[in-house]
Structures are given as structure tokens and as C-alpha cells.
Design a protein around this motif. Sequence first.
Motif, mmCIF file in Angstrom:
data_model
loop_
_atom_site.group_PDB
_atom_site.id
_atom_site.type_symbol
_atom_site.label_atom_id
_atom_site.label_comp_id
_atom_site.label_asym_id
_atom_site.label_seq_id
_atom_site.Cartn_x
_atom_site.Cartn_y
_atom_site.Cartn_z
ATOM 1 N N ASP A 21 35.925 -32.054 9.564
ATOM 2 C CA ASP A 21 35.047 -31.221 10.393
ATOM 3 C C ASP A 21 33.742 -30.869 9.681
ATOM 4 N N ALA A 22 33.270 -31.774 8.798
ATOM 5 C CA ALA A 22 32.022 -31.533 8.050
ATOM 6 C C ALA A 22 30.833 -31.426 8.997
ATOM 7 N N LYS A 23 29.910 -30.532 8.642
ATOM 8 C CA LYS A 23 28.709 -30.298 9.446
ATOM 9 C C LYS A 23 27.473 -30.492 8.579
ATOM 10 N N PRO A 24 26.320 -30.763 9.184
ATOM 11 C CA PRO A 24 25.088 -30.897 8.399
ATOM 12 C C PRO A 24 24.666 -29.556 7.777
ATOM 13 N N LEU A 25 24.002 -29.630 6.648
ATOM 14 C CA LEU A 25 23.466 -28.445 5.989
ATOM 15 C C LEU A 25 22.359 -27.837 6.842
ATOM 16 N N ILE A 26 22.440 -26.539 7.069
ATOM 17 C CA ILE A 26 21.361 -25.815 7.742
ATOM 18 C C ILE A 26 20.710 -24.949 6.661
ATOM 19 N N LEU A 27 19.567 -25.393 6.186
ATOM 20 C CA LEU A 27 18.876 -24.725 5.091
ATOM 21 C C LEU A 27 17.976 -23.631 5.649
ATOM 22 N N THR A 28 18.198 -22.401 5.182
ATOM 23 C CA THR A 28 17.369 -21.282 5.642
ATOM 24 C C THR A 28 16.620 -20.666 4.467
ATOM 25 N N LYS A 29 17.319 -19.934 3.616
ATOM 26 C CA LYS A 29 16.686 -19.277 2.475
ATOM 27 C C LYS A 29 16.762 -20.109 1.192
ATOM 28 N N GLY A 30 17.688 -21.023 1.123
ATOM 29 C CA GLY A 30 17.868 -21.824 -0.084
ATOM 30 C C GLY A 30 18.664 -21.119 -1.167
ATOM 31 N N GLU A 31 19.477 -20.137 -0.784
ATOM 32 C CA GLU A 31 20.297 -19.412 -1.758
ATOM 33 C C GLU A 31 21.502 -20.258 -2.170
ATOM 34 N N ILE A 32 21.791 -20.245 -3.463
ATOM 35 C CA ILE A 32 22.935 -20.984 -4.005
ATOM 36 C C ILE A 32 23.863 -19.977 -4.666
ATOM 37 N N GLU A 33 25.156 -20.106 -4.383
ATOM 38 C CA GLU A 33 26.114 -19.190 -5.000
ATOM 39 C C GLU A 33 27.361 -19.941 -5.448
ATOM 40 N N PHE A 34 27.716 -19.748 -6.723
ATOM 41 C CA PHE A 34 28.976 -20.228 -7.278
ATOM 42 C C PHE A 34 29.931 -19.043 -7.243
ATOM 43 N N LYS A 35 31.079 -19.200 -6.588
ATOM 44 C CA LYS A 35 32.055 -18.117 -6.455
ATOM 45 C C LYS A 35 33.353 -18.494 -7.169
ATOM 46 N N ASN A 36 33.558 -17.880 -8.335
ATOM 47 C CA ASN A 36 34.774 -18.072 -9.126
ATOM 48 C C ASN A 36 35.140 -19.552 -9.280
ATOM 49 N N VAL A 37 34.142 -20.370 -9.658
ATOM 50 C CA VAL A 37 34.323 -21.820 -9.766
ATOM 51 C C VAL A 37 35.077 -22.175 -11.051
ATOM 52 N N ILE A 38 36.125 -22.950 -10.873
ATOM 53 C CA ILE A 38 36.903 -23.487 -11.983
ATOM 54 C C ILE A 38 36.881 -25.008 -11.837
ATOM 55 N N PHE A 39 36.602 -25.703 -12.940
ATOM 56 C CA PHE A 39 36.530 -27.165 -12.882
ATOM 57 C C PHE A 39 37.020 -27.773 -14.187
ATOM 58 N N ALA A 40 37.723 -28.902 -14.058
ATOM 59 C CA ALA A 40 38.167 -29.705 -15.195
ATOM 60 C C ALA A 40 38.065 -31.175 -14.809
ATOM 61 N N TYR A 41 37.596 -32.006 -15.731
ATOM 62 C CA TYR A 41 37.569 -33.441 -15.467
ATOM 63 C C TYR A 41 38.983 -34.009 -15.463
ATOM 64 N N ASP A 42 39.867 -33.391 -16.232
ATOM 65 C CA ASP A 42 41.280 -33.758 -16.218
ATOM 66 C C ASP A 42 42.095 -32.484 -16.445
ATOM 67 N N ASP A 43 43.399 -32.604 -16.437
ATOM 68 C CA ASP A 43 44.267 -31.424 -16.522
ATOM 69 C C ASP A 43 44.349 -30.798 -17.920
ATOM 70 N N ARG A 44 43.806 -31.468 -18.919
ATOM 71 C CA ARG A 44 43.953 -30.980 -20.290
ATOM 72 C C ARG A 44 43.068 -29.785 -20.613
ATOM 73 N N LYS A 45 41.829 -29.766 -20.109
ATOM 74 C CA LYS A 45 40.899 -28.713 -20.514
ATOM 75 C C LYS A 45 39.944 -28.353 -19.375
ATOM 76 N N GLU A 46 39.908 -27.079 -19.027
ATOM 77 C CA GLU A 46 38.945 -26.613 -18.030
ATOM 78 C C GLU A 46 37.567 -26.534 -18.684
ATOM 79 N N ILE A 47 36.574 -27.086 -18.014
ATOM 80 C CA ILE A 47 35.200 -27.064 -18.515
ATOM 81 C C ILE A 47 34.514 -25.781 -18.057
ATOM 82 N N LEU A 48 34.679 -25.447 -16.783
ATOM 83 C CA LEU A 48 34.130 -24.210 -16.223
ATOM 84 C C LEU A 48 35.291 -23.314 -15.816
ATOM 85 N N LYS A 49 35.203 -22.051 -16.208
ATOM 86 C CA LYS A 49 36.313 -21.123 -15.967
ATOM 87 C C LYS A 49 35.804 -19.865 -15.270
#
Length: 146
Positions: A21-49
Amino acid sequence: MDAERMLEIFQTKPNVADDEDAKPLILTKGEIEFKNVIFAYDDRKEILKGINLKIGGGSTVAIVGETGSGKSTTLKLLHRFYDPKSGSIEIDGQDIRKLTMERYILPPCFCFENATSNWVMKLTNIVFAKTLRSCRKTQPFSMKPL
């Protein structure tokens, strides 16, 4: 690079795909927000916590840190080369995982530290100009120069 390797790269399936159900981006103010982002390239080590970051539209932001601290990873997530393990990244309140990849284009704005990057910056500027022209055709917006 030989032709076989190029063909292999072109046939590689992307790690990230459009949601049903993806929709096109509707750009208004251009605000970007990361909310409690956790990322790891693999399961061994989280890069972003648990990254929380809010950037106002039209702002100029520098992401600074030591090698391996997650600067490039943050940009790769924003440009949706990968999806976060948990948390969300939003543009004007829209989770980027719910946006169509075809329409979700952010101008590349990278600043490299080393001298060998001059040709990369020139290429980036050409790509940026083409991307900006394409975006203006589909949706008007303005950007402040650095």
C-alpha cells in the motif's frame, strides 16, 4: 569491471522493496525525523542504537563522528538503501517504508573529507541537478543553498 560482473550487479534484487500500500511522497515542509531507529548490517552488532533526531525543513545539518560511528549508515537509511531493524524514519510525518521507491528521491548532499573525492563531488552535482530538475517537474519545492 568485466561484463559478467556488471550483469550480476544489474540482476541483483534490492534489499528494500515497495510495501503493498505504498504511496508517493507528499513533500510539504521537508522535515526529517528519526524515531528510536535501531539498525544492524547483521545480527552480531548494532550500528545505530535508538537514534532520535528531528531536522527542520530547510535546515543545514552536519553529521560528525569517528570512523564507524554510523554517519554513512544514517544517510543510507534516509535514502532507503536499507530499512531500520526497528523504529521509523519520517519525512513530513510519512514513514519512508510506506512511500513508493520510484517517487521517493532525495537529492544527494554529501561532503567528503579526502582529496580523491573531487570527481565524486562533480558527479554528485550532476546527479543532483538532474534529480532536482526531475523533482521540480513532478512536485514544486525549494531548497536553501548551503
